[in-house]
Design an enzyme around this catalytic site. Structure first.
Site, short mmCIF file in Angstrom:
data_model
loop_
_atom_site.label_atom_id
_atom_site.label_comp_id
_atom_site.label_asym_id
_atom_site.label_seq_id
_atom_site.Cartn_x
_atom_site.Cartn_y
_atom_site.Cartn_z
N SER A 93 -51.59 -146.65 28.78
CA SER A 93 -52.61 -145.29 28.00
C SER A 93 -52.85 -146.40 26.74
O SER A 93 -53.54 -145.92 25.96
CB SER A 93 -51.93 -144.82 27.31
N SER A 112 -48.03 -148.73 29.85
CA SER A 112 -48.59 -148.55 29.23
C SER A 112 -48.74 -149.57 27.86
O SER A 112 -50.16 -149.53 27.24
CB SER A 112 -48.70 -147.40 28.19
N LYS A 160 -51.35 -148.64 17.37
CA LYS A 160 -51.99 -147.35 18.47
C LYS A 160 -51.59 -146.35 17.60
O LYS A 160 -50.82 -146.06 16.60
CB LYS A 160 -50.95 -146.87 19.66
N1 GLN Z 1 -49.92 -144.77 33.05
C1 GLN Z 1 -48.75 -143.79 32.95
C2 GLN Z 1 -48.30 -142.48 32.81
O1 GLN Z 1 -49.86 -141.65 33.40
C3 GLN Z 1 -48.07 -144.41 31.99
C4 GLN Z 1 -48.22 -143.82 30.89
C5 GLN Z 1 -47.25 -144.50 30.08
O2 GLN Z 1 -46.42 -145.38 29.69
N2 GLN Z 1 -47.55 -144.82 28.54
O3 GLN Z 1 -47.99 -141.06 33.05
#
Ligand code: GLN
Length: 486
Positions: free
Chosen positions: A153, A177, A78
């Site tokens: 994400s 995410s 990532k």
């Molecule tokens: N979807 C969640 C957010 O937008 C979690 C994102 C994540 O785990 N980085 O904060």
């Protein structure tokens, strides 16, 4: 052997037997990336030369008979992990030209174990999102159906593995995410106990929640990758000083007598009935394997999304303050004065979602509202944690859906933040409590992958991996591959 969808264990064997060389394998994935990634957009950058150089060294090692556990295995990372000398963007224009001066601890450990990094994967900007539509580098498409989101994400990391563009990948999970994109793309994804993997060199979103973890085809692969990412790091004060068990060796233990908590609050109104059917089906598989299902309650679950969307923005507003065009990040052209420089640099560098969260977080931390919002959210966080502590007196693992729906069309929820935030309704509580959790593919719904979430007690990644592995010995969902990617 079909290299496209080979597991890490298959590849380890093939490399050692010299059925394939590290160079051939690396070239194989690079060719696939060239051919298939233009339609998926799962990578932000490809490091072909560095990868082929590492592959040559891996082949020398293999020839000497001195291979390490991951020698010659090409993975993707990532684009939130710093790799020395390479661009690390966190999906943001703000860091569009940022060259990392050092390597993240967990990436260094993977490299020490022999893994080859093919490139950096696309992601929601600063890991804020559930659909990968918030990337400055464009949305990622789901290999199962390019009209659909891959989840977020860590959407690029999920799409790249699902499409067979790499053997495995790394992701990060702040509120879901790793687990949610794994669910949307039919992968196994593991968010370890908070502190299990060092956060050093991982660009921060919400520091008290962020955890790195593996995204793989199987639980066995997740165990292997986790072993080589985890461990104490004196450079991260929240890193746990705990031994790393031999997850991949312990994974075969049978799960007779395992007590699986089925949490009432995870089967709510918003849950797609097709997803619920798949989850119930998976629970029945567990019963047939000798596990006992126990009805449990985590009563504060309904407050988790609200608490998270105060705590995560509060922490991100502090973490992103350093990105001001002076200390770090994009600087606007020809600023008139200091104020103008700050305003325009941050205004141009950050995307809409990030700006929204900085505003919410700054507000929640401001003197007049700190008690009303931030402190209350922290109290709820404590209650959620206590729910888990109590539940784990009764059960070994908690099971439920990872996400309320399968992957949805690109654009469908982009203008509805509340619906988008509800994607994390089942994943956030484990993040707030800091307990480990994973997602594994179960029966598909209308041709699309569905994830079963397994949540464990502190430091019990081993039990999760055993439960996941036993399920994968009995079922074939994790072996299915997207038609487009063949
Ligand atoms: N979807 C969640 C957010 O937008 C979690 C994102 C994540 O785990 N980085 O904060």
């Amino acid at each position: 052997m079909n290299l496209n969808f080979a597991t890490l264990t298959d590849l380890q064997k093939a490399l050692r037997n010299r059925d394939v060389s590290a160079t051939e394998l690396t070239q194989h994935y690079l060719t696939r990336i060239d051919a298939l990634d233009p339609a998926l957009n799962s990578f932000i950058s490809i490091q072909a030369e560095a990868a082929l150089g590492a592959a040559r060294r891996a082949d020398e090692r293999l020839a000497r008979g001195d291979a390490r556990p991951l020698t010659g295995i090409p993975i993707a990372q990532k684009d939130i992990f710093c790799l020395q000398g390479q661009r690390t963007t966190a999906g943001s224009k703000m860091l569009g030209n940022f060259i990392a001066p050092y390597t993240a601890t967990c990436s260094e450990k993977l490299a020490d174990a022999g893994a080859i990094t093919l490139g950096k994967t696309n992601m929601d900007e600063f890991a804020m999102g559930s659909s990968n539509e918030n990337s400055y580098f464009g949305a990622v498409h789901n290999p199962w159906d390019p009209k659909l989101i891959p989840g977020g994400s860590s959407g690029g990391s999920a799409a790249a593995v699902a499409a067979g563009l790499c053997a495995a990948s790394t992701g990060t999970d702040t509120g879901g995410s790793i687990r949610q994109p794994a669910a949307m793309c039919g992968l196994t994804g593991l968010k370890p106990t908070y502190g299990r993997i060092s956060r050093w060199g991982m660009i921060a979103f919400a520091s008290s929640l962020d955890q790195a973890g593996p995204m793989t085809r199987t639980a066995q692969d997740a165990a292997i990758l986790l072993e080589h990412m985890a461990g104490h790091d004196p450079r991260d004060s929240t890193s746990l000083n705990e031994p790393v068990p031999n997850f991949s060796e312990d994974i075969g233990k049978n799960i007779k007598g395992l007590r699986i908590g089925v949490c009432r609050e995870f089967f709510t109104e918003g849950l797609d009935p097709a997803v619920e059917r798949s989850i119930r089906e998976a629970l029945a598989v567990y019963e047939s394997l000798g596990a006992t299902l126990v009805d449990i309650s985590l009563p504060h679950t309904p407050y988790s999304v609200s608490a998270y969307y105060v705590i995560a923005p509060a922490e991100c507003s502090a973490n992103l303050a350093r990105l001001d065009g002076i200390r770090y990040g994009h600087r606007c052209l020809d600023p008139e004065n200091l104020q103008d420089l700050y305003q325009r640099s941050r205004g141009e560098g950050f995307g809409e979602e990030v700006k929204k969260r900085i505003l919410v977080g700054t507000f929640a931390l401001s003197a007049g509202y700190f008690d009303a919002f931030y402190n209350r959210a922290q109290k709820i966080r404590r209650l959620i944690k206590e729910d888990f502590v109590k539940a784990f007196e009764q059960v070994d693992v908690i099971a439920g859906p990872t996400a309320p729906t399968p992957a949805f069309p690109l654009g469908e929820k982009a203008s509805n933040p509340v619906e988008m935030y509800l994607q994390d309704i089942f994943t956030i509580s484990a993040s707030l409590a800091g307990v480990p959790a994973m997602s594994i593919p179960v029966e598909f719904a209308n041709g699309l992958p569905v994830g079963l979430q397994l949540i464990g007690n502190y430091l019990q990644e081993g039990s999760l991996l055993q439960a996941a592995h036993q399920f994968q010995q009995e079922t074939h969902w994790h072996t299915l591959t997207p038609p487009e990617a063949l």
